[in-house]
Design an enzyme around this catalytic site. Structure first.
Site, PDB file in Angstrom:
ATOM      1  N   CYS A 208     -30.952  31.215 -26.862  1.00 24.21           N
ATOM      2  CA  CYS A 208     -29.910  31.025 -27.861  1.00 24.21           C
ATOM      3  C   CYS A 208     -28.616  31.708 -27.409  1.00 24.21           C
ATOM      4  CB  CYS A 208     -30.361  31.595 -29.203  1.00 24.21           C
ATOM      5  SG  CYS A 208     -31.674  30.657 -29.994  1.00 24.21           S
TER       6      CYS A 208
ATOM      7  N   HIS B 219     -40.093  23.265 -31.285  1.00 23.06           N
ATOM      8  CA  HIS B 219     -40.318  24.708 -31.256  1.00 23.06           C
ATOM      9  C   HIS B 219     -41.281  25.096 -32.384  1.00 23.06           C
ATOM     10  CE1 HIS B 219     -39.836  28.837 -30.464  1.00 23.06           C
ATOM     11  NE2 HIS B 219     -38.530  28.887 -30.235  1.00 23.06           N
TER      12      HIS B 219
ATOM     13  N   HIS C 164     -42.941  31.736 -31.764  1.00 25.59           N
ATOM     14  CA  HIS C 164     -42.058  32.885 -31.966  1.00 25.59           C
ATOM     15  C   HIS C 164     -41.747  33.204 -33.426  1.00 25.59           C
ATOM     16  CE1 HIS C 164     -40.577  32.219 -27.572  1.00 25.59           C
ATOM     17  NE2 HIS C 164     -41.838  32.623 -27.653  1.00 25.59           N
TER      18      HIS C 164
ATOM     19  N   TYR D  94     -41.131  31.230 -35.968  1.00 26.59           N
ATOM     20  CA  TYR D  94     -40.275  30.328 -36.724  1.00 26.59           C
ATOM     21  C   TYR D  94     -41.139  29.413 -37.602  1.00 26.59           C
ATOM     22  CZ  TYR D  94     -36.802  32.303 -33.623  1.00 26.59           C
ATOM     23  OH  TYR D  94     -36.001  33.188 -32.938  1.00 26.59           O
TER      24      TYR D  94
ATOM     25  N   GLN E  23     -34.305  21.315 -27.571  1.00 24.22           N
ATOM     26  CA  GLN E  23     -35.343  22.037 -28.298  1.00 24.22           C
ATOM     27  C   GLN E  23     -35.006  21.968 -29.786  1.00 24.22           C
ATOM     28  OE1 GLN E  23     -35.847  26.524 -28.408  1.00 24.22           O
ATOM     29  NE2 GLN E  23     -37.466  26.011 -26.942  1.00 24.22           N
TER      30      GLN E  23
END
Length: 344
Positions: A2, A154, A157, A159, A76
């Site tokens: 990011c 995605h 992580h 999310y 992504q």
């Protein structure tokens, strides 16, 4: 990685220069950072987005330049879930973004905050879940219109999609919680929605965290089961990372510490995998592929430090390096230039 450099989700000249330099540096695939499929799915107000058609022209410009350098371009697609509405890493010392600063209400499978200094998320209801699925589907359509070659969903992580997978974040009692098959339901429905827009002939990746590194959380056995199901639903490759769901996870960080997860999923689920995580040296990356532990090696921080890591790796391994023609006069003897690729 990011970049936290967008306004209203729009890609800009920073993204073109940042991503274009990695294509110039010889990367076979260049994957854009997590792009929010809905505005409330951003990690921060400065996140990249693909939730509206107006985002397409700037993204197309990036994909087209990546193609001129002989590389393939990927997007992504992401939703931050309970980790949304946070400050950028540049705003040191604070996490929350207030409504006056452009913050918003995060959403999650269950109203459990990621950490004490994060916002309390609202539990997604059935219409909210459908909006997420549709957000991913329409984002896939926009990605195709922008000329990209592959998509990565995605689901890692900590999310939103990972939150649904893990019992540590998902305490639901409906069809999206409880049993393993219920907890993976949303990921599979998102994959199906994306595949309705994304052509069968173009690759679809899913990024997962193979383990939460926490007792009672998502684990490698469940990751193998999920990978089996993803293959059945038209996924071509699983990008195998780990962690990110809880702040107190005990992660045994070391060079290549996640490669074993990619190897097991590849072997037991019969699906292609990508290895990630503290892969920094050319010989290390080459051995992962040569030994059949994964089908791809994906680099992040290593290529933040050195955009030309691939051509330098080729030289280190005694292979022919391919440089942009503009740089060929400064390249090592025997180097070649590369040709652009057409979008397929």
């Amino acid at each position: 990685m990011c970049q936290y450099s967008s306004e209203d989700g729009f890609a800009n000249d920073w993204h073109l220069a940042h991503l274009g330099s990695r294509a110039q540096g010889g990367a076979g695939l260049v994957t854009l950072e997590a792009a929010a499929v809905l505005p409330e799915g951003r990690i921060s107000p400065a996140d990249l987005g693909v939730w509206q058609d107006e985002h397409i022209p700037n993204l197309r410009r990036i994909a087209e330049f990546i193609h001129t350098q002989g590389s393939r371009a990927g997007m992504q697609l992401a939703h931050a879930g309970r980790k949304a509405s946070t400050a950028t890493p540049f705003d040191a010392g604070r996490v929350l973004v207030t409504p006056a600063e452009g913050g918003w209400q995060p959403f999650a499978p269950t109203a459990i905050a990621f950490a004490p200094d994060y916002a309390m998320p609202a539990e997604l209801n059935s219409s909210g879940i459908q909006a997420v699925i549709e957000g991913f589907r329409h984002a896939a359509r926009r990605t195709l219109e922008a000329g990209f070659d592959f998509i990565e969903i995605h689901a890692a992580h900590g999310y939103l999609l990972h939150e649904f997978l893990s019992p540590l974040a998902n305490r639901r009692t409906d069809a999206y919680g409880g049993s393993l098959d219920n907890r993976i339901r949303l990921v599979l429905e998102v994959v199906d929605g994306v595949r309705r827009e994304w052509p069968e002939g173009l690759p679809l990746f899913v990024r997962i965290s193979a383990t939460d590194w926490a007792e009672g959380g998502w684990n490698p056995d469940e990751s193998v089961h999920l990978a089996h199901r993803l293959r059945e639903h038209g996924v071509d490759l699983v990008d195998v990372s780990s962690g990110g769901l809880v702040p107190d996870a005990k992660v045994p960080v070391a060079p290549g510490y996640q490669v074993g997860f990619a190897s097991r999923i590849r072997r037991e689920a019969g699906i292609a995998t990508a290895a990630v995580g503290l892969i920094t040296e050319p010989a290390q990356a080459n051995a992962i592929i040569a030994d059949g532990e994964a089908d791809l090696v994906l680099l992040a921080r290593a290529m933040l430090r050195d955009p030309y890591w691939p051509v330098h790796a080729a030289v280190a391994l005694g292979e022919q390096a391919s440089w942009p023609k503009q740089y060929l006069r400064a390249a090592p003897p025997g180097s070649t230039t590369r040709s652009p690729v057409a979008h397929v």
